[in-house]
Design an enzyme around this catalytic site. Sequence first.
Site: not given
Ligand code: NAD
Ligand code: TYD
Length: 356
Positions: A139-141, A164, A168
């Site tokens: 992630t970019d975070e 988090y 990562k």
């Molecule tokens: P998500 O929470 O929707 O899905 C995570 C999946 O991992 C779930 O299906 C869960 O059951 C599985 N999981 C969790 N713990 C596990 C374990 N111990 N063993 C096996 N499976 C397990 O997450 P997402 O949003 O789809 O993110 C997927 C990946 O992409 C993550 O690594 C996250 O850091 C990265 N990512 C997410 C975003 C975003 O905006 N959502 C952006 C950049 C990177």
């Molecule tokens: P989120 O979807 O949790 O992603 P991330 O924290 O990984 O960027 O949140 C996106 C933005 O929205 C973040 O600045 C936090 C804000 N946010 C709220 O203001 N209220 C909420 O209930 C949630 C879940 C997020």
Amino acid sequence: MKMEDKAFKKNILITGGAGFIGSHVVRLFVKKYPQYHIFNLDDLTYAGNLENIKDIEKASNYDFIKADINDADQIKELFQIHQFDSVIHLAAESHVDRSISNPKIFVETNVTGTINLMEAALETWRGNLENKLFYHISTDEVYGSLGETGLFTETTAYDPNSPYSASKAASDHFVRAYGETYNLPYVISNCSNNYGPNQFPEKLIPLFINNIIANKALPVYGDGRYTRDWLYVIDHARAIDLAFHKGKNKSTYNIGGFNEWQNIDLIKLLCEIMDKKLNRSAGESEALITFIKDRPGHDKRYAIDASKINKELGWEPSVTFEEGLMKTVEWYLQNQNWIRAVVSGSYQEYYKKQYL
Ligand code: NAD
Ligand code: TYD
């Protein structure tokens, strides 16, 4: 198992394929590459949902494995049995707010779980690293927070602020270290905030869509003037496909849509779309906005410079934010059963603790 393993060119392990982004990656690979055997390993935590990939569960090049990446012995055994050639690792604890209330599980799954996978890969691939790849999705975070200007590039120093993002960041460092120390072939990509179908309604966009439908308060943290760079999930999956096949060994790619929005502006746009879709009068959804106590350690601004993946691999987003947001809203409106199922049970407890 549905076909002789020998018939496939590659056995690919995708972890976290029942989650949001993973399900889109699994679908893309299963459909686009019938010559690959795709193994989707997921422990089905609260965020994992087999409904997300129901349409491909019977495909002849697909198998699901329920397993926990924290179980090192089982992971090693699975590598021995299935002889995976490559890993696309998405399984993770992924929500910042949950990491604030329960950081330890983020260290276990995101750091130790990643190490378990790399150990198993190295043991299985020992002596033959040709055509092997450990692709770590990040992630970019990890880069922390930007000021008013500037973008995250692949060389920006890591500076994570939440449990988090710290977990990562640690996992990224371990992947790099395994590359340097044990010569593990790897690619890492760091993507900005994703949105789209099948995202669990703890993240901003699906949470707010669901609350608007239910006429519930829209909890905006702080003054809402936080900036995120949004990318449609299918475009992230397309980037992963490219980086998996064409990415340079031991390199990192930033992925993002050059699409920055302050939360409050995005929320107002979403409210406008929802009013139209639900035949409500203008301003009805916006009236649900409620400013609440800020998230601790809240990063002010994320923004990705995606020029490396664009120049090296030719990737660019395929949909505009307006198109993507419209498709997302339509998906949630058409899939009310999906959302009803995921907000039952433990979600209610989470919601109460987080917001009420
Ligand atoms: P998500 O929470 O929707 O899905 C995570 C999946 O991992 C779930 O299906 C869960 O059951 C599985 N999981 C969790 N713990 C596990 C374990 N111990 N063993 C096996 N499976 C397990 O997450 P997402 O949003 O789809 O993110 C997927 C990946 O992409 C993550 O690594 C996250 O850091 C990265 N990512 C997410 C975003 C975003 O905006 N959502 C952006 C950049 C990177
Ligand atoms: P989120 O979807 O949790 O992603 P991330 O924290 O990984 O960027 O949140 C996106 C933005 O929205 C973040 O600045 C936090 C804000 N946010 C709220 O203001 N209220 C909420 O209930 C949630 C879940 C997020």
